[in-house]
Write a protein that holds these residues in place. Structure first.
Motif, PDB file in Angstrom:
ATOM      1  N   THR A  96      25.841  -6.208 -34.985  1.00 43.64           N
ATOM      2  CA  THR A  96      25.028  -6.456 -33.804  1.00 43.64           C
ATOM      3  C   THR A  96      24.174  -5.234 -33.478  1.00 43.64           C
ATOM      4  O   THR A  96      23.005  -5.352 -33.106  1.00 43.64           O
ATOM      5  CB  THR A  96      25.910  -6.821 -32.598  1.00 43.64           C
ATOM      6  OG1 THR A  96      26.696  -7.971 -32.927  1.00 43.64           O
ATOM      7  CG2 THR A  96      25.064  -7.133 -31.369  1.00 43.64           C
ATOM      8  N   THR A 118      37.545 -16.909 -31.330  1.00 44.73           N
ATOM      9  CA  THR A 118      36.212 -16.326 -31.240  1.00 44.73           C
ATOM     10  C   THR A 118      35.888 -15.735 -29.865  1.00 44.73           C
ATOM     11  O   THR A 118      34.886 -15.031 -29.727  1.00 44.73           O
ATOM     12  CB  THR A 118      35.143 -17.380 -31.589  1.00 44.73           C
ATOM     13  OG1 THR A 118      35.337 -18.536 -30.764  1.00 44.73           O
ATOM     14  CG2 THR A 118      35.241 -17.777 -33.056  1.00 44.73           C
ATOM     15  N   GLU A 119      36.716 -15.981 -28.869  1.00 42.97           N
ATOM     16  CA  GLU A 119      36.420 -15.473 -27.526  1.00 42.97           C
ATOM     17  C   GLU A 119      36.305 -13.951 -27.521  1.00 42.97           C
ATOM     18  O   GLU A 119      35.362 -13.385 -26.946  1.00 42.97           O
ATOM     19  CB  GLU A 119      37.495 -15.922 -26.530  1.00 42.97           C
ATOM     20  CG  GLU A 119      37.216 -15.452 -25.103  1.00 42.97           C
ATOM     21  CD  GLU A 119      38.280 -15.912 -24.117  1.00 42.97           C
ATOM     22  OE1 GLU A 119      38.207 -15.494 -22.954  1.00 42.97           O
ATOM     23  OE2 GLU A 119      39.170 -16.690 -24.511  1.00 42.97           O
ATOM     24  N   ARG A 122      33.225 -12.772 -29.430  1.00 42.73           N
ATOM     25  CA  ARG A 122      32.004 -12.980 -28.645  1.00 42.73           C
ATOM     26  C   ARG A 122      31.832 -11.864 -27.620  1.00 42.73           C
ATOM     27  O   ARG A 122      30.700 -11.394 -27.372  1.00 42.73           O
ATOM     28  CB  ARG A 122      32.039 -14.347 -27.962  1.00 42.73           C
ATOM     29  CG  ARG A 122      30.738 -14.738 -27.282  1.00 42.73           C
ATOM     30  CD  ARG A 122      30.690 -16.215 -26.923  1.00 42.73           C
ATOM     31  NE  ARG A 122      30.440 -17.059 -28.091  1.00 42.73           N
ATOM     32  CZ  ARG A 122      31.368 -17.801 -28.697  1.00 42.73           C
ATOM     33  NH1 ARG A 122      32.613 -17.801 -28.256  1.00 42.73           N
ATOM     34  NH2 ARG A 122      31.058 -18.542 -29.734  1.00 42.73           N
ATOM     35  N   LYS A 123      32.912 -11.418 -27.029  1.00 42.10           N
ATOM     36  CA  LYS A 123      32.836 -10.309 -26.070  1.00 42.10           C
ATOM     37  C   LYS A 123      32.374  -9.037 -26.765  1.00 42.10           C
ATOM     38  O   LYS A 123      31.628  -8.234 -26.185  1.00 42.10           O
ATOM     39  CB  LYS A 123      34.205 -10.084 -25.407  1.00 42.10           C
ATOM     40  CG  LYS A 123      34.594 -11.176 -24.417  1.00 42.10           C
ATOM     41  CD  LYS A 123      35.943 -10.872 -23.770  1.00 42.10           C
ATOM     42  CE  LYS A 123      36.314 -11.939 -22.759  1.00 42.10           C
ATOM     43  NZ  LYS A 123      37.628 -11.662 -22.112  1.00 42.10           N
ATOM     44  N   LEU A 125      30.412  -8.932 -29.408  1.00 42.14           N
ATOM     45  CA  LEU A 125      28.985  -9.106 -29.647  1.00 42.14           C
ATOM     46  C   LEU A 125      28.180  -8.771 -28.390  1.00 42.14           C
ATOM     47  O   LEU A 125      27.141  -8.103 -28.462  1.00 42.14           O
ATOM     48  CB  LEU A 125      28.684 -10.543 -30.076  1.00 42.14           C
ATOM     49  CG  LEU A 125      29.264 -11.026 -31.408  1.00 42.14           C
ATOM     50  CD1 LEU A 125      28.848 -12.475 -31.657  1.00 42.14           C
ATOM     51  CD2 LEU A 125      28.825 -10.150 -32.558  1.00 42.14           C
ATOM     52  N   ARG A 139      24.191 -15.527 -32.483  1.00 43.14           N
ATOM     53  CA  ARG A 139      24.960 -16.761 -32.389  1.00 43.14           C
ATOM     54  C   ARG A 139      26.239 -16.601 -33.208  1.00 43.14           C
ATOM     55  O   ARG A 139      26.201 -16.140 -34.349  1.00 43.14           O
ATOM     56  CB  ARG A 139      24.143 -17.933 -32.925  1.00 43.14           C
ATOM     57  CG  ARG A 139      24.900 -19.254 -32.937  1.00 43.14           C
ATOM     58  CD  ARG A 139      24.034 -20.376 -33.473  1.00 43.14           C
ATOM     59  NE  ARG A 139      24.778 -21.627 -33.572  1.00 43.14           N
ATOM     60  CZ  ARG A 139      24.270 -22.763 -34.023  1.00 43.14           C
ATOM     61  NH1 ARG A 139      23.000 -22.798 -34.420  1.00 43.14           N
ATOM     62  NH2 ARG A 139      25.004 -23.852 -34.076  1.00 43.14           N
ATOM     63  N   LEU A 140      27.366 -16.994 -32.634  1.00 44.46           N
ATOM     64  CA  LEU A 140      28.656 -16.918 -33.327  1.00 44.46           C
ATOM     65  C   LEU A 140      29.187 -18.322 -33.541  1.00 44.46           C
ATOM     66  O   LEU A 140      29.391 -19.070 -32.584  1.00 44.46           O
ATOM     67  CB  LEU A 140      29.652 -16.100 -32.501  1.00 44.46           C
ATOM     68  CG  LEU A 140      31.077 -16.009 -33.047  1.00 44.46           C
ATOM     69  CD1 LEU A 140      31.109 -15.320 -34.408  1.00 44.46           C
ATOM     70  CD2 LEU A 140      31.982 -15.267 -32.056  1.00 44.46           C
TER      71      LEU A 140
END
Length: 234
Positions: A96, A118-119, A122-123, A125, A139-140
Motif C-alpha cells: 500500500t 480480512t478485517e 483491511r485496517k 491497508l 480493494r481487498l
C-alpha cells in the motif's frame, strides 16, 4: 496535519467511531482544530472539528482536494497467503505504501493458509494509506479458489510468477505501462497443473529474478515493478 479515513464523508459529516476515539482521546483534538480527511476514493477534505462528545466527533468540510493519480493503470496482485499471518500483513502494509489498486487472496493446491480474516488486513491497508498520504484505498478481495479466480475478467496484462524450469522472461522486460495483474503462489509454489491452467487463461509465465524469494517478498517485488513501470512523472 492529522489524516483520518472517512469513507462516507459526503453523507455523514462526522468521523467514524474508531477514528473519532483516536482523534479525541489520543490526539486530544478540540472544537475548531483543522484536520485532513480522505474517503479512500481519491479525495482529500480539509475540515474543522465541530461538536464533540465522548464517542462522537462532527466535522465541517472546508475544502475538497482531488488527488491526481500517482500511477497509470490498475495494478493488481493476487497471492496465496502465507501460513504466518504477520508476513501477509507486512506485505499488505508495504504494498500500500508503494502503491497498488487491488489485492486478491488465492486458495491454491499447496496453500498452507486456507482462511484469512480480512478485517484486520483491511485496517492495515487503511493505516498504510494514511501513513503514506494516499487518497485511494486498495480493494481487498476475500479468499478465492484459484480456478474460480482464473474465470474472472482481469483487465490488461496478466502474468504468473512460478519457480518451475523453463524459459521465462523477467517481469521487468515484458511489462508495459497500464493495467496488470501478477499471480504469486504459496510457499510450496503453484502446482504444475495450476500453472498450465493459468497459461491457458492467458497468464504469461515470468521470473522475478534469480534469487529464491518468500511468497510475501515475491509479491512485494512484483508490486514494486508494476508501480515503477507505471509511475507518472511531473
Amino acid at each position: 496535519m492529522h489524516l483520518f479515513y472517512t469513507p462516507d464523508i459526503e453523507t455523514e459529516k462526522e468521523l467514524p467511531e474508531e477514528e473519532a476515539r483516536h482523534g479525541l482521546r489520543v490526539l486530544r483534538l478540540e472544537t475548531g482544530d483543522t484536520v485532513m480527511l480522505t474517503d479512500g476514493k481519491g479525495n482529500f477534505f480539509r475540515a474543522q472539528i465541530g461538536t464533540t462528545t465522548s464517542r462522537k466527533c462532527e466535522v465541517e468540510v472546508i475544502e475538497q482536494i482531488v488527488q491526481p493519480p500517482l500511477w497509470k493503470g490498475h495494478l493488481h496482485i493476487a497471492m496465496a497467503p502465507t501460513k504466518n499471518m504477520e508476513r501477509n500483513e507486512w506485505f499488505a502494509e508495504k504494498a500500500t505504501e508503494i502503491g497498488l489498486d487491488e489485492l486478491s487472496l488465492l486458495h491454491c493446491r499447496y496453500s498452507e493458509r486456507r482462511v484469512v480474516k480480512t478485517e484486520r488486513l483491511r485496517k492495515i491497508l487503511v493505516s498504510a494509506m494514511k501513513q503514506s498520504l494516499k487518497a485511494r484505498l486498495p480493494r481487498l478481495n476475500e479468499m478465492t479458489d484459484f480456478q474460480l479466480f482464473l474465470k474472472q475478467e482481469v483487465p490488461g496484462q496478466k502474468f504468473i510468477a512460478h519457480c518451475y524450469a523453463g524459459e521465462k522472461p523477467f517481469l521487468q522486460e515484458v511489462l508495459q505501462p497500464g493495467d496488470a495483474t501478477v499471480l504469486i503462489g504459496p510457499e510450496g509454489d503453484f502446482s504444475e497443473e495450476e500453472v498450465a491452467q493459468a497459461v491457458a487463461a492467458g497468464f504469461r509465465p515470468v521470473s522475478l529474478g534469480r534469487s529464491r524469494l518468500r511468497t510475501e517478498t515475491a509479491a512485494l517485488v512484483a508490486c514494486h515493478l508494476l508501480n515503477m513501470r507505471n509511475q507518472i512523472t511531473e
